[in-house]
Design an enzyme around this catalytic site. Sequence first.
Site, PDB file in Angstrom:
ATOM      1  N   ARG A  61       0.825  -1.222   0.000  1.00  0.00           N
ATOM      2  CA  ARG A  61       0.000   0.000   0.000  1.00  0.00           C
ATOM      3  C   ARG A  61       0.858   1.271   0.000  1.00  0.00           C
ATOM      4  NH1 ARG A  61      -1.995   2.265   4.344  1.00  0.00           N
ATOM      5  NH2 ARG A  61      -2.213   0.336   5.529  1.00  0.00           N
ATOM      6  N   TYR A 114     -16.119  14.723 -16.151  1.00  0.00           N
ATOM      7  CA  TYR A 114     -16.520  13.340 -15.901  1.00  0.00           C
ATOM      8  C   TYR A 114     -17.529  13.295 -14.748  1.00  0.00           C
ATOM      9  CZ  TYR A 114     -16.134   8.353 -15.196  1.00  0.00           C
ATOM     10  OH  TYR A 114     -16.431   7.027 -15.080  1.00  0.00           O
ATOM     11  N   ASP A 186      -7.332  16.879 -16.317  1.00  0.00           N
ATOM     12  CA  ASP A 186      -7.627  15.483 -16.623  1.00  0.00           C
ATOM     13  C   ASP A 186      -7.421  15.328 -18.126  1.00  0.00           C
ATOM     14  OD1 ASP A 186      -8.881  13.089 -17.351  1.00  0.00           O
ATOM     15  OD2 ASP A 186     -10.374  13.233 -15.746  1.00  0.00           O
ATOM     16  N   LYS A 211      -8.768   3.831 -19.589  1.00  0.00           N
ATOM     17  CA  LYS A 211      -9.143   4.166 -20.957  1.00  0.00           C
ATOM     18  C   LYS A 211      -7.970   3.866 -21.910  1.00  0.00           C
ATOM     19  CE  LYS A 211     -12.703   5.408 -18.605  1.00  0.00           C
ATOM     20  NZ  LYS A 211     -12.961   6.748 -18.116  1.00  0.00           N
TER      21      LYS A 211
HETATM   22  C1  LIG Z   1     -13.344   7.312 -16.904  1.00  0.00           C
HETATM   23  C2  LIG Z   1     -12.894   8.659 -16.575  1.00  0.00           C
HETATM   24  C3  LIG Z   1     -12.563   9.007 -15.250  1.00  0.00           C
HETATM   25  C4  LIG Z   1     -12.699   8.038 -14.098  1.00  0.00           C
HETATM   26  O1  LIG Z   1     -11.831   6.957 -14.219  1.00  0.00           O
HETATM   27  P1  LIG Z   1     -12.136   5.495 -13.615  1.00  0.00           P
HETATM   28  O2  LIG Z   1     -10.914   4.740 -14.022  1.00  0.00           O
HETATM   29  O3  LIG Z   1     -13.400   5.005 -14.219  1.00  0.00           O
HETATM   30  O4  LIG Z   1     -12.252   5.671 -12.136  1.00  0.00           O
HETATM   31  C5  LIG Z   1     -12.107  10.294 -15.009  1.00  0.00           C
HETATM   32  N1  LIG Z   1     -11.998  11.189 -16.006  1.00  0.00           N
HETATM   33  C6  LIG Z   1     -12.319  10.902 -17.285  1.00  0.00           C
HETATM   34  C7  LIG Z   1     -12.186  11.966 -18.330  1.00  0.00           C
HETATM   35  C8  LIG Z   1     -12.788   9.628 -17.615  1.00  0.00           C
HETATM   36  O5  LIG Z   1     -13.125   9.365 -18.875  1.00  0.00           O
END
Ligand SMILES: *Cc1c(COP(=O)(O)O)cnc(C)c1O
Length: 397
Positions: A61, A114, A186, A211
């Site tokens: 962790r 998101y 992000d 993603k």
């Molecule tokens: C999917 C996504 C998230 C969240 O990510 P997870 O891996 O599902 O927790 C945050 N920001 C964007 C732009 C996303 O597409």
Amino acid sequence: MSEKWKSKRLGTLSVRAGQEPCPITGAIATPIYQTSNFQFVDVEDGAKKCESIDNGYCYTRLGNPTLSVLEAKMAALEGGEEALAFTTGVAAISALLFSVLKQGDHAIVTDTCYSATHYLFDTILPKFGVEVTFVDASEVRKVEQALRPNTRIIYFETPANPTVKLVDMKAIARIAKEHDLMSIVDSTFASPILQRPLEHGVDVVVHSATKYIGGHGDVMGGILVGNSKLMHTIRDDTYKNMGGVIMPIDAYFLLRGLKTLEVRMKKHCANAMAVAKYLENHSKVDRVYYPGLPSHPQHELAKRQMDDFGGMVCFELKGGLEAGVTFMNSLKFCRLAVSLGDVDTLIQHPASMTHWYVAKEERERSGITDGLVRMSVGIEDVEDIIADLEQALGKVE
Ligand SMILES: *Cc1c(COP(=O)(O)O)cnc(C)c1O
């Protein structure tokens, strides 16, 4: 990022950065250190390792060799000093926010973001006394107007989920610097192959590694990249004490996905451009949103801050919601699913799927109309993707 990788290009970094053969066995693939504990040589050794990961590993962790390789590769790809890897994108975002914000602070957040990020800012953080203002960060002036004496961060996405609206990274980074704030982006939709926000002066990059970074729809993960001081602070604070750290086997899957990130992104971009052009010329399609099309209102900005335009295409059918539902229910090849960035083409309807809980009025203000369809164009042969769109559009009145 180590000096060794500074002069290398993105294709090489995707394959090689951070990964050296095992000094004992010569294994080239990074081993999965599937262990929770690390045995100490003696008490003094244990004391040092428990104090800091700089002295070695103690408990997963707090850090693990497989995770360290992933973190080093992501830092190299983003051109940042250090990275941290989490079990999901949302775990990375929440660890960052809970570490940098405190009661009485104010955050400026882009209104197109998101859904879970929106919930964190809208519902969870205010419970702990954090003030939040949502603005359309694609209008720099609105960000400036939202500044308060207690503002601590400016948080935005570019390209934004789901409407592929862009934010001028240099302009936001400049405002943040002028006011001594932290800018956070992000960059999930772009991946480090299409844009490197730190080069534009942004302080922290966030990724949902679920993603494009993983890319195969079989693993979840989240990444933060920024300067060493901040990454160390977060590691000792919320990474270690809130427990969102990624597991070694998932880190391995992300490392495997990253090897082909650069080649995958090229095909995603080429396919998405072909799909966007096809849709734009179709009589049943009202509007197409793709940063690579000259019709995108921020096409010039896209050319300035991105190396290519990504795999995400959004569009609205002339028949609105009803046409959208008929179209999506008629698809045979594209997969009806949320998420994005997979090698498979995925298609979804934000108003009923990912953004159902956002009030209609607020949704529409950020461009998520009832008829909006979001497509994550995969890396199949584009002829097969377009043939499916063609037959499904044929079913629409
Ligand atoms: C999917 C996504 C998230 C969240 O990510 P997870 O891996 O599902 O927790 C945050 N920001 C964007 C732009 C996303 O597409």
